[in-house]
Every structure is written in structure tokens, then in C-alpha cells.
Design an enzyme around this catalytic site. Structure first.
Site, PDB file in Angstrom:
ATOM      1  N   ASP A   1      -2.981   2.547  -5.775  1.00 22.31           N
ATOM      2  CA  ASP A   1      -2.324   2.231  -4.392  1.00 22.31           C
ATOM      3  C   ASP A   1      -1.827   1.145  -3.814  1.00 22.31           C
ATOM      4  OD1 ASP A   1      -3.986   3.027  -3.941  1.00 22.31           O
ATOM      5  OD2 ASP A   1      -3.197   4.294  -2.000  1.00 22.31           O
ATOM      6  N   GLU A   2      -2.383  -0.221  -4.566  1.00 20.99           N
ATOM      7  CA  GLU A   2      -2.966  -0.571  -3.570  1.00 20.99           C
ATOM      8  C   GLU A   2      -2.725  -1.979  -4.392  1.00 20.99           C
ATOM      9  OE1 GLU A   2      -5.137  -1.530  -0.086  1.00 20.99           O
ATOM     10  OE2 GLU A   2      -6.678   0.006  -1.511  1.00 20.99           O
TER      11      GLU A   2
ATOM     12  N   ASP B   1       1.006  -1.252   0.045  1.00 15.33           N
ATOM     13  CA  ASP B   1      -0.012   0.104  -0.140  1.00 15.33           C
ATOM     14  C   ASP B   1       1.136   1.369   0.394  1.00 15.33           C
ATOM     15  OD1 ASP B   1      -1.803   1.560   0.272  1.00 15.33           O
ATOM     16  OD2 ASP B   1      -2.361   1.118   2.260  1.00 15.33           O
TER      17      ASP B   1
END
Length: 367
Positions: A114-115, A20
Site C-alpha cells: 500500500d505504499e 500511501d
């Protein structure tokens, strides 16, 4: 002897990593603009109807959070600096990160820009999942100039919990021995898959922690929460059999907009729907997805929200047809004396016979 597939391994033998990025959008802005470094930054509009898309850790210290109205954020942090989003830059950086992931396993399930989850089961060689997670974080920093946090465990639920433990720029490992007990002390609101509304419902029942959830019978949870009851029973015991799915199916494509002034007439709404339809259709074409259900979302000035949906016997054929369907549904609920502060269009009910499903992009929404 052929090794079993990752999902066929014993649960305790799986090795899952959740990576993350730390305050991703805001960190990209601080990286690219030295004047923003060390300062409270919010990505999003500063206007009265603006919403915070991301907040730097300096801003979070004041209580600023994503999805918060900009006026609230500015009140909490008077020195907050608002910057406009640059999604094309965030997507480019996200692609750099995914290329790093691909060096370690083809089993990568992106959750957003983003993860992502990585399944390293059977791909460790003489190494450990922890050492690979550390290496991935180091490569992300070297390649992008950004920091990432990672969680390592034997299932997706615990790996995601772990990645939150030592943010920012942290690493946490939850072993099979620690897993069941680790869950017991956490608030249920921290559990992935339990949103604010469900957490509030559980708290009203006296279920505040993983231990409280663990104390409930499967029958009780199923009666109160339906199909989700089995999932809640499992995660309270550190159990999660879900596989890491690189071919995760996209269930809908949507776009919405909050307006600086309420839309009081149907012609205003009809005009405002045109760019939304264009955005949805562009994404559908890009991902080669053909949907049969068009859903209109309307949020009024009093924040009450309604949806209207129509399902066709055939896939929507064009952007013009998509827009026409949305406008027809708008005509059933507008004009309204409250005015519309938000409109949205979603395309869903995709044909199963189309090309292979696309991975999620930008929080599962149309870019």
C-alpha cells in the site's frame, strides 16, 4: 549534454513522491461491501488470539490500530466489525496502482502493498512533482475507487513525513526551504526509521522533538546509537541521501502463526511448523531466492520471545530440509512449561550469485 542521474543531482533538486493508500485493507473491504461503509471495520480475526491487520478510519477514531490484539480492539470499539483478510484481492489492487506509477517513472520503490516511493527527478518536463502527485491520486481513485495520500519533497525521509500530514485523501509538499525547519517541531516518534523502542530511549535522554535531536552532536549520537547516529543527525536537519531503489534487496522470507491455544508438546509444534515451512519455501521458489540461514522464532505464553538460527555451508535444498532444520531447532527449546503461543520460520542469508533480487511484497514478508 547528458542530464545527471537522479541520485547525482544536488539534494535540493531531487523530486521524490511518497504515495500511501488510506487504510488500504479496510478500505478495500468497505469498497467491496457497501454494508461496511461508514462503519468501524477491522481486518483480522476476532478470536481471542486474533490481531488487527488494518483498521478503517471509523475504527481508528476509537483508538483501534493495526497490530493491536483483537480483544483490545473490541473493548475499545464495541461495535467493531471484524472481516477476514483477502490478500489475493489486496495484491491485485496493489498491482493496478503500481501500473499507474510506472506511467510516470521506472524508479518506483515499493515498501509494501500500500505504499511506495517514486523518483520523478528529471522526468517532470514542464510539469511539477506536485501536479503529477495530484494526477496519480486522481487516477488511483478512478481506477480502484480508493483514496491515497501523497507527500512531495526533495528526499525520501521528508516525502514520507509529508504523506502523513493530511491523511486521509491528502497531499502535502515540503520544499527545500521548509525542510530543515519542518523537522524541528515534530516528535521523534513520528520519524521514519525511529521505532517505539528507540523513541523511548531518546525520550529518556530528553530528546523529544526534532529540535532536541538537532541539538545533539554527531559524536554523541554515534556513541549512543552506533551506525544509526549518522542517520539521526542527518534527518534532524532534513538531510537524506538515500536513493529510490526499484531493485531493493530482500533480506529474508518468513512466515509465522499465533495459535488459538498454546502448543504444549514438541509433536504439536512439529506439526504446526509444516505449513509455515511450506509458505516460506513457496515464496523462495517464486522469487528464485536460495538461503542458507534458517531461523526459528518462538513466543511463549508470557510473551517472552526467543530465536534459534542455523547457517548451512550451502543453500537449503528443499522444503523438507527447511522443515527438518526448523524442527531440529524447535527440539532445543520445546517443550516448555509456558507453552508456545507463536511459531515462526525465516529463511535468510541469500546467495548473492542468484538471479536478480525480487522486490518486497506484503510488508517484506512471504505472502
Amino acid at each position: 549534454m547528458t542530464e545527471p542521474a537522479p541520485e547525482q543531482r544536488r539534494p535540493e533538486d531531487r523530486r521524490i513522491v511518497h504515495v500511501d493508500m488510506d487504510a488500504f485493507f479496510a478500505s478495500v473491504e468497505q469498497r467491496d461491501n457497501p454494508d461496511l461503509r461508514g462503519k468501524p471495520v477491522a481486518v483480522g480475526g476476532s478470536a481471542a488470539r486474533g490481531v488487527v491487520a488494518a483498521a478503517s478510519y471509523e475504527a481508528r477514531a476509537f483508538g483501534v490500530r493495526s497490530a493491536m490484539p483483537s480483544v483490545t480492539a473490541a473493548r475499545l470499539c464495541p461495535n467493531l466489525i471484524f472481516v477476514k483478510h483477502r490478500f489475493e484481492v489486496y495484491r491485485a489492487v496493489s498491482q493496478q496502482i503500481r501500473e499507474i506509477f510506472a506511467d510516470y517513472t521506472p524508479l518506483v520503490e515499493p515498501l509494501s502493498l500500500d505504499e511506495a516511493y517514486l523518483d520523478l527527478t528529471g522526468r517532470l518536463g514542464s510539469r511539477t512533482a506536485t501536479s503529477i502527485a495530484q494526477e496519480i491520486r486522481a487516477r488511483i481513485r478512478e481506477t480502484t475507487g480508493l483514496t491515497a495520500s501523497a507527500g512531495v519533497s526533495y528526499n525520501k525521509f521528508l516525502a514520507k513525513l509529508a504523506s502523513d500530514q493530511n491523511k486521509p485523501d491528502g497531499l502535502c509538499v515540503i520544499t527545500p526551504e521548509r525542510g530543515p525547519d519542518f523537522v524541528l517541531t515534530l516528535p521523534v516518534g513520528k520519524f521514519h526509521g525511529i521505532g517505539p523502542a528507540t523513541a523511548a530511549k531518546m525520550q529518556a535522554m530528553g530528546i523529544h522533538t526534532g529540535a532536541d535531536l538537532h541539538a545533539q552532536s554527531l559524536d554523541f549520537l554515534t556513541r549512543r546509537f552506533g551506525k544509526s547516529g549518522q542517520y539521526y543527525w542527518n534527518i534532524s536537519r532534513g538531510i537524506d541521501h538515500r536513493r529510490v531503489s526499484p531493485d531493493r534487496i530482500r533480506k529474508s522470507i518468513g512466515a509465522e502463526n499465533t495459535f488459538s491455544a498454546d502448543l504444549m508438546t514438541l509433536p504439536e509444534a512439529a506439526e504446526a511448523l509444516a505449513p509455515l515451512a511450506a509458505k516460506v519455501w513457496t515464496a523462495a521458489v517464486r522469487h528464485q531466492m536460495r538461503g542458507r540461514t534458517v531461523t526459528l522464532k518462538v513466543k511463549f505464553s508470557d510473551f517472552r520471545q526467543i530465536t534459534r538460527a542455523r547457517t548451512l555451508p550451502h543453500p537449503v535444498a528443499s522444503e523438507a530440509e527447511l522443515l527438518t532444520l526448523a524442527r531440529e531447532q524447535a527440539a532445543t527449546v520445546l517443550p516448555d512449561p509456558r507453552g508456545a503461543r507463536l511459531l515462526g520460520i525465516t529463511l535468510s542469508h541469500f546467495d548473492s550469485d542468484d538471479d536478480a533480487p525480487a522486490q518486497l511484497d506484503l510488508f517484506g514478508r512471504a505472502p
